[in-house]
Write an enzyme that holds these catalytic residues in place. Structure first.
Site, PDB file in Angstrom:
ATOM      1  N   GLY A  19      11.032  71.506 -23.902  1.00  0.00           N
ATOM      2  CA  GLY A  19      10.950  72.982 -23.536  1.00  0.00           C
ATOM      3  C   GLY A  19      10.443  73.922 -24.762  1.00  0.00           C
ATOM      4  N   ARG A  80       6.604  67.342 -20.488  1.00  0.00           N
ATOM      5  CA  ARG A  80       7.763  66.408 -20.746  1.00  0.00           C
ATOM      6  C   ARG A  80       7.151  65.022 -19.862  1.00  0.00           C
ATOM      7  NH1 ARG A  80      11.552  70.723 -19.429  1.00  0.00           N
ATOM      8  NH2 ARG A  80      12.766  71.162 -21.380  1.00  0.00           N
ATOM      9  N   ASP A 111      16.337  67.030 -29.180  1.00  0.00           N
ATOM     10  CA  ASP A 111      16.715  65.741 -29.401  1.00  0.00           C
ATOM     11  C   ASP A 111      15.904  64.632 -28.480  1.00  0.00           C
ATOM     12  OD1 ASP A 111      17.862  66.156 -27.052  1.00  0.00           O
ATOM     13  OD2 ASP A 111      19.961  65.788 -27.613  1.00  0.00           O
ATOM     14  N   THR A 133      13.613  74.390 -30.497  1.00  0.00           N
ATOM     15  CA  THR A 133      14.241  74.508 -29.019  1.00  0.00           C
ATOM     16  C   THR A 133      15.080  75.741 -29.190  1.00  0.00           C
ATOM     17  OG1 THR A 133      15.954  73.821 -27.466  1.00  0.00           O
ATOM     18  CG2 THR A 133      16.163  72.900 -29.765  1.00  0.00           C
ATOM     19  N   ASP A 135      18.010  76.269 -27.902  1.00  0.00           N
ATOM     20  CA  ASP A 135      19.271  76.056 -27.541  1.00  0.00           C
ATOM     21  C   ASP A 135      20.248  75.966 -28.768  1.00  0.00           C
ATOM     22  OD1 ASP A 135      18.332  75.752 -24.557  1.00  0.00           O
ATOM     23  OD2 ASP A 135      18.234  73.598 -24.738  1.00  0.00           O
ATOM     24  N   ASP A 137      21.009  73.136 -30.230  1.00  0.00           N
ATOM     25  CA  ASP A 137      21.688  72.100 -29.762  1.00  0.00           C
ATOM     26  C   ASP A 137      21.502  70.725 -30.578  1.00  0.00           C
ATOM     27  OD1 ASP A 137      19.293  71.672 -28.705  1.00  0.00           O
ATOM     28  OD2 ASP A 137      20.134  70.930 -26.576  1.00  0.00           O
ATOM     29  N   ARG A 179      21.068  74.952 -22.194  1.00  0.00           N
ATOM     30  CA  ARG A 179      21.333  73.453 -21.430  1.00  0.00           C
ATOM     31  C   ARG A 179      22.867  73.338 -21.453  1.00  0.00           C
ATOM     32  NH1 ARG A 179      16.852  68.794 -21.608  1.00  0.00           N
ATOM     33  NH2 ARG A 179      16.332  69.822 -23.954  1.00  0.00           N
TER      34      ARG A 179
HETATM   35  P1  ADP Z   1      13.816  68.195 -25.974  1.00  0.00           P
HETATM   36  O1  ADP Z   1      13.075  67.455 -26.734  1.00  0.00           O
HETATM   37  O2  ADP Z   1      13.752  69.689 -25.740  1.00  0.00           O
HETATM   38  O3  ADP Z   1      15.167  67.511 -25.921  1.00  0.00           O
HETATM   39  P2  ADP Z   1      13.132  66.379 -23.654  1.00  0.00           P
HETATM   40  O4  ADP Z   1      14.606  65.705 -23.496  1.00  0.00           O
HETATM   41  O5  ADP Z   1      12.669  66.845 -22.164  1.00  0.00           O
HETATM   42  O6  ADP Z   1      13.037  67.754 -24.450  1.00  0.00           O
HETATM   43  O7  ADP Z   1      12.470  65.376 -24.277  1.00  0.00           O
HETATM   44  C1  ADP Z   1      10.953  65.587 -24.448  1.00  0.00           C
HETATM   45  C2  ADP Z   1      10.182  64.366 -24.388  1.00  0.00           C
HETATM   46  O8  ADP Z   1      10.490  63.411 -25.219  1.00  0.00           O
HETATM   47  C3  ADP Z   1      10.374  63.702 -22.918  1.00  0.00           C
HETATM   48  O9  ADP Z   1       9.551  64.124 -22.039  1.00  0.00           O
HETATM   49  C4  ADP Z   1       9.747  62.418 -23.477  1.00  0.00           C
HETATM   50  O10 ADP Z   1       8.449  62.259 -23.420  1.00  0.00           O
HETATM   51  C5  ADP Z   1      10.431  62.173 -25.011  1.00  0.00           C
HETATM   52  N1  ADP Z   1      11.568  61.360 -24.868  1.00  0.00           N
HETATM   53  C6  ADP Z   1      12.745  61.716 -24.541  1.00  0.00           C
HETATM   54  N2  ADP Z   1      13.665  60.806 -24.547  1.00  0.00           N
HETATM   55  C7  ADP Z   1      12.931  59.547 -25.198  1.00  0.00           C
HETATM   56  C8  ADP Z   1      13.526  58.547 -25.334  1.00  0.00           C
HETATM   57  N3  ADP Z   1      14.637  57.856 -25.082  1.00  0.00           N
HETATM   58  N4  ADP Z   1      12.459  57.501 -25.906  1.00  0.00           N
HETATM   59  C9  ADP Z   1      11.150  57.880 -25.978  1.00  0.00           C
HETATM   60  N5  ADP Z   1      10.916  59.311 -25.815  1.00  0.00           N
HETATM   61  C10 ADP Z   1      11.626  60.221 -25.266  1.00  0.00           C
HETATM   62  O1  F6P Z   2      15.865  73.160 -23.732  1.00  0.00           O
HETATM   63  C1  F6P Z   2      15.394  74.247 -23.704  1.00  0.00           C
HETATM   64  C2  F6P Z   2      15.833  74.841 -22.063  1.00  0.00           C
HETATM   65  O2  F6P Z   2      15.141  76.113 -22.019  1.00  0.00           O
HETATM   66  C3  F6P Z   2      17.222  74.824 -21.665  1.00  0.00           C
HETATM   67  O3  F6P Z   2      17.840  75.999 -22.158  1.00  0.00           O
HETATM   68  C4  F6P Z   2      16.790  74.705 -20.136  1.00  0.00           C
HETATM   69  O4  F6P Z   2      18.189  74.410 -19.646  1.00  0.00           O
HETATM   70  C5  F6P Z   2      15.632  74.095 -20.063  1.00  0.00           C
HETATM   71  O5  F6P Z   2      14.814  73.783 -21.161  1.00  0.00           O
HETATM   72  C6  F6P Z   2      14.679  74.402 -18.966  1.00  0.00           C
HETATM   73  O6  F6P Z   2      13.849  73.717 -18.694  1.00  0.00           O
HETATM   74  P1  F6P Z   2      12.359  73.741 -17.948  1.00  0.00           P
HETATM   75  O7  F6P Z   2      11.348  74.032 -18.730  1.00  0.00           O
HETATM   76  O8  F6P Z   2      12.510  72.383 -17.119  1.00  0.00           O
HETATM   77  O9  F6P Z   2      12.614  74.927 -16.826  1.00  0.00           O
END
Ligand code: ADP
Ligand code: F6P
Length: 326
Positions: A19, A80, A111, A133, A135, A137, A179
């Site tokens: 995000g 993503r 994360d 982010t 969040d 978090d 989130r």
């Molecule tokens: P954020 O980074 O905000 O937590 P996501 O959880 O959507 O957002 O993760 C972002 C991107 O990081 C994912 O779309 C994916 O490409 C990569 N990612 C997430 N988890 C893993 C993992 N366990 N191993 C490798 N890449 C990952």
């Molecule tokens: O991680 C940032 C965030 O905005 C969260 O607060 C929310 O739950 C999520 O992303 C929404 O994601 P999307 O871009 O899929 O709507």
């Protein structure tokens, strides 16, 4: 010795993933400018890990980041790519980087993004993660880039809701993002003098909501304000239940993605600039697999593996503050 170490890398890349968050652009600017000042070539990757796999990589110059410190969103785009977890997919990214001689990457995100950075580091590409982010978090940093701006946006919206809520003697339920982390809700609730905050950490109890509204009615309050994190309950349904059980007119508002946009606050711009510089410095030291955060105004580098195990503490001081002014 220092120069010898600096010679060890020449080309780095930067990407934004997950995000988006206000301040990502200020982070990119900081990385590009400090990287170039240190004699590095800096490359931008479009659309996070997706663009990395697809080879959407371009060289950035000092001027590529002119006029972006104050802009929301991310000029690199974000995406993503859930299957980046798979070795064959990540290998494509490694190949694209090696083809161009890029030795290291700075990844800005949450994360999930840190997990991707760890994976790439394990495959021979040193990565440094930065917390981008709204969040807040990420346990390895007291603040994430974008959180302060999102709280400002939420507070601005809630102040407006208070006006109309007060005029009409209503209860306003405001759903904020985060989130599964309650920090935006906690900070916005303290800053707007909310009557109740509901997050995954506090848990949800309809009884507590009804008691709060009744307490406010007994205190002759003209309005009631409840701040709640997303994914807890259906807020429109909750508004109906409040009307039913208390007779107090109620409205629900979901703030949604407006919290992700807008000009980054000065706090986020400063944080982004400091963290960007620190990430480049870590790479110059030959480090990888680490993430950078801030604690008590000090920049801290933590191994990503350790950071992912750390437990996020609840927004500090929230309970003491609210009980003292309730
Ligand atoms: P954020 O980074 O905000 O937590 P996501 O959880 O959507 O957002 O993760 C972002 C991107 O990081 C994912 O779309 C994916 O490409 C990569 N990612 C997430 N988890 C893993 C993992 N366990 N191993 C490798 N890449 C990952
Ligand atoms: O991680 C940032 C965030 O905005 C969260 O607060 C929310 O739950 C999520 O992303 C929404 O994601 P999307 O871009 O899929 O709507």
């Amino acid at each position: 010795m220092e120069n010898e170490q600096k010679k060890s890398i020449h080309k780095i890349a930067v990407l934004t993933s997950g995000g988006d968050a206000p301040g990502m652009n200020a982070t990119i600017r900081s990385i590009v400018r400090s990287g170039i000042q240190n004699g590095l070539e800096v490359y931008g990757v479009e659309e996070g890990y997706l663009g990395l796999v697809e080879g959407k990589i371009f060289k950035m110059e000092r001027n590529s980041v002119t006029n972006i410190i104050n802009r929301g969103g991310t000029i690199l785009g974000s995406a993503r790519l859930p299957n980046f977890k798979e070795d064959e997919v990540a290998q494509k990214a490694v190949d694209e980087l090696k083809k161009r001689g890029i030795e290291a990457v700075i990844t800005i995100g949450g994360d999930g993004t840190y997990r991707g950075a760890l994976k790439l580091t394990g495959m021979g590409i040193n990565c440094i993660g930065l917390p981008g982010t709204i969040d807040n978090d990420i346990a390895s940093s007291e603040f994430t880039i974008g959180f302060d701006t999102a709280v400002n946006t939420a507070v601005d919206a809630i102040d407006k809701l208070r006006d109309t809520s007060n005029s009409h003697q209503r209860c306003s339920i405001v759903e904020v993002m985060g989130r599964y982390c309650g920090d935006i809700a906690y900070a916005a609730a303290v800053a707007t003098g909310a009557d109740l905050v509901i997050t995954s950490e506090t848990g949800f109890s309809l009884e507590e909501v009804i008691d709060t509204v009744k307490r406010c009615q007994n205190n002759k309050s003209r309005h009631v304000l409840i701040v709640i994190t997303e994914h807890i309950t259906d807020v429109r349904e909750l508004a109906k239940q409040i009307r039913e059980y208390t007779g107090f007119d109620s409205r629900a508002t979901i703030l949604g993605h407006i919290q992700r946009g807008g000009q980054p606050s000065p706090f986020d711009r400063v944080l982004a600039t400091r963290l960007g510089i620190a990430a480049v410095e870590e790479l110059l030291k030959g480090e990888g697999g680490k993430c950078i955060g801030i604690f008590h105004n000090q920049i801290v580098a933590t191994p990503i593996e350790e950071a992912l195990q750390m437990k996020k503490s609840v927004f500090h001081g929230y309970k003491e503050i609210t009980t003292k002014v309730s």
